[in-house]
Write an enzyme that holds these catalytic residues in place. Sequence first.
Site, mmCIF file in Angstrom:
data_model
loop_
_atom_site.group_PDB
_atom_site.id
_atom_site.type_symbol
_atom_site.label_atom_id
_atom_site.label_comp_id
_atom_site.label_asym_id
_atom_site.label_seq_id
_atom_site.Cartn_x
_atom_site.Cartn_y
_atom_site.Cartn_z
ATOM 1 N N LYS A 69 0.721 -1.217 0.037
ATOM 2 C CA LYS A 69 -0.049 0.143 0.005
ATOM 3 C C LYS A 69 0.964 1.240 0.018
ATOM 4 O O LYS A 69 0.366 2.460 -0.469
ATOM 5 C CB LYS A 69 -0.935 -0.081 1.190
ATOM 6 C CG LYS A 69 -2.028 -1.013 1.128
ATOM 7 C CD LYS A 69 -3.057 -0.940 2.554
ATOM 8 C CE LYS A 69 -4.162 -1.891 1.943
ATOM 9 N NZ LYS A 69 -5.045 -1.766 3.280
ATOM 10 N N ASN A 90 -5.019 2.177 -1.488
ATOM 11 C CA ASN A 90 -5.448 0.705 -1.518
ATOM 12 C C ASN A 90 -6.119 0.560 -2.942
ATOM 13 O O ASN A 90 -6.849 -0.546 -2.992
ATOM 14 C CB ASN A 90 -6.337 0.397 -0.325
ATOM 15 C CG ASN A 90 -7.745 1.002 -0.261
ATOM 16 O OD1 ASN A 90 -7.821 2.016 -0.886
ATOM 17 N ND2 ASN A 90 -8.432 0.438 0.522
ATOM 18 N N ASP A 105 -9.696 3.009 2.818
ATOM 19 C CA ASP A 105 -10.028 2.410 4.005
ATOM 20 C C ASP A 105 -10.476 3.240 5.279
ATOM 21 O O ASP A 105 -11.375 2.558 5.911
ATOM 22 C CB ASP A 105 -8.468 1.801 4.792
ATOM 23 C CG ASP A 105 -7.913 0.772 3.676
ATOM 24 O OD1 ASP A 105 -9.070 -0.101 3.235
ATOM 25 O OD2 ASP A 105 -6.795 0.584 3.756
ATOM 26 N N ARG A 155 3.051 -1.762 20.184
ATOM 27 C CA ARG A 155 4.137 -2.738 20.599
ATOM 28 C C ARG A 155 5.277 -1.908 20.464
ATOM 29 O O ARG A 155 6.307 -1.981 21.374
ATOM 30 C CB ARG A 155 4.095 -4.153 19.931
ATOM 31 C CG ARG A 155 4.907 -5.210 20.451
ATOM 32 C CD ARG A 155 4.861 -6.285 19.862
ATOM 33 N NE ARG A 155 5.044 -6.199 18.306
ATOM 34 C CZ ARG A 155 4.716 -7.172 17.285
ATOM 35 N NH1 ARG A 155 4.410 -8.501 17.799
ATOM 36 N NH2 ARG A 155 4.869 -6.899 15.932
ATOM 37 N N ARG A 159 7.177 3.407 16.638
ATOM 38 C CA ARG A 159 6.231 3.462 15.339
ATOM 39 C C ARG A 159 5.153 4.297 15.538
ATOM 40 O O ARG A 159 4.125 4.797 14.779
ATOM 41 C CB ARG A 159 5.757 2.060 14.804
ATOM 42 C CG ARG A 159 6.083 1.871 13.527
ATOM 43 C CD ARG A 159 5.570 0.276 13.210
ATOM 44 N NE ARG A 159 5.213 0.262 11.808
ATOM 45 C CZ ARG A 159 4.506 -0.787 11.405
ATOM 46 N NH1 ARG A 159 4.478 -1.894 12.202
ATOM 47 N NH2 ARG A 159 4.187 -0.905 10.211
#
Length: 287
Positions: A69, A90, A105, A155, A159
């Site tokens: 993407k 997308n 999206d 996590r 990012r």
Amino acid sequence: MSELRKVLGVLGYPITHSLSPLMHSRAIHALGLNYLYLPFEVLPDQLGSAVYGLRALGFRGASVTIPHKEQVMQYLDEIDDDAQLIGAVNTIRVEEGKLQGFNTDGYGFLTSLKEEMGEIPEGKRILLLGAGGAARSLAVHLALAKAKEITIVNRTPSRGEQLASHLQDRIGFFSVSSRPLNHAVLKEYLLRVDIVINSTSVGMKGGGEFPFPYHLLSPDHVVCDIVYTPLETELLKRAKEQHARVLPGLGMLINQGSLAFEIWTGKKFPVEVVRDALTAELAHRQA
Ligand code: ATR
């Protein structure tokens, strides 16, 4: 001579589990259109050739999925504002020899939130789990739709930070923060948010687990999952047990497909036919 069939497809790697061919083929069939939609497994180092191939072979367009993407953008001639802001495409349309990029999206998610839950992001405090490609399109749309506050938990904290900076720099949305994904953080934020959205792959078969304090969910929460295999993820199941309102990922899949279909064909997507076909297929896969 009869008119040539217009060809569409989905470019991804791997592609075998994609539901897009079933979804769009059902819609094409239901409307009796002269189109064909096929899956294409495209290795990352072949992406440019594949995209230029769409134009060379006279395709009408294509869906683009994991992991292409973001990379696909460099091969396109025009990218619409929404996709530009998100930083990912997308949906490709080939219009008079030009490769045009869109991103449906975020629209898919917000439409599903509105139609299925009667909710809009405006004024809401949102906890967004994940900071990948899917999270990016959701975060941008939530910010544009005037969410009151977005907390990104990921996590890999760096990012999450990147996505928070993206909202600040590109959209001027400053009510955003980023925290690491752990039990203490989730506990702290669950008590103060209205909407929880999982945009990670956790919940898919083999996709890992969350350190999630499910007992803190309440009837005041709307809990959304973009995962649609299984239709009811562990998060949604546990949220329901706490009497929270839940939004499964199937609606987002259908609504993003609906807008893409309209971009290619100019026709209204037969949403109910598609929903029935996908629900049956997913139940079959789960059995
Ligand atoms: P997509 O385009 O579907 O969003 P992605 O860009 O690979 O795919 O992003 C996947 C997201 O799921 C990321 O937020 C990832 O967290 P990291 O940035 O730390 O990798 C998250 N994710 C995947 N597996 C996870 C797990 N077991 N626990 C928590 N988060 C996970």
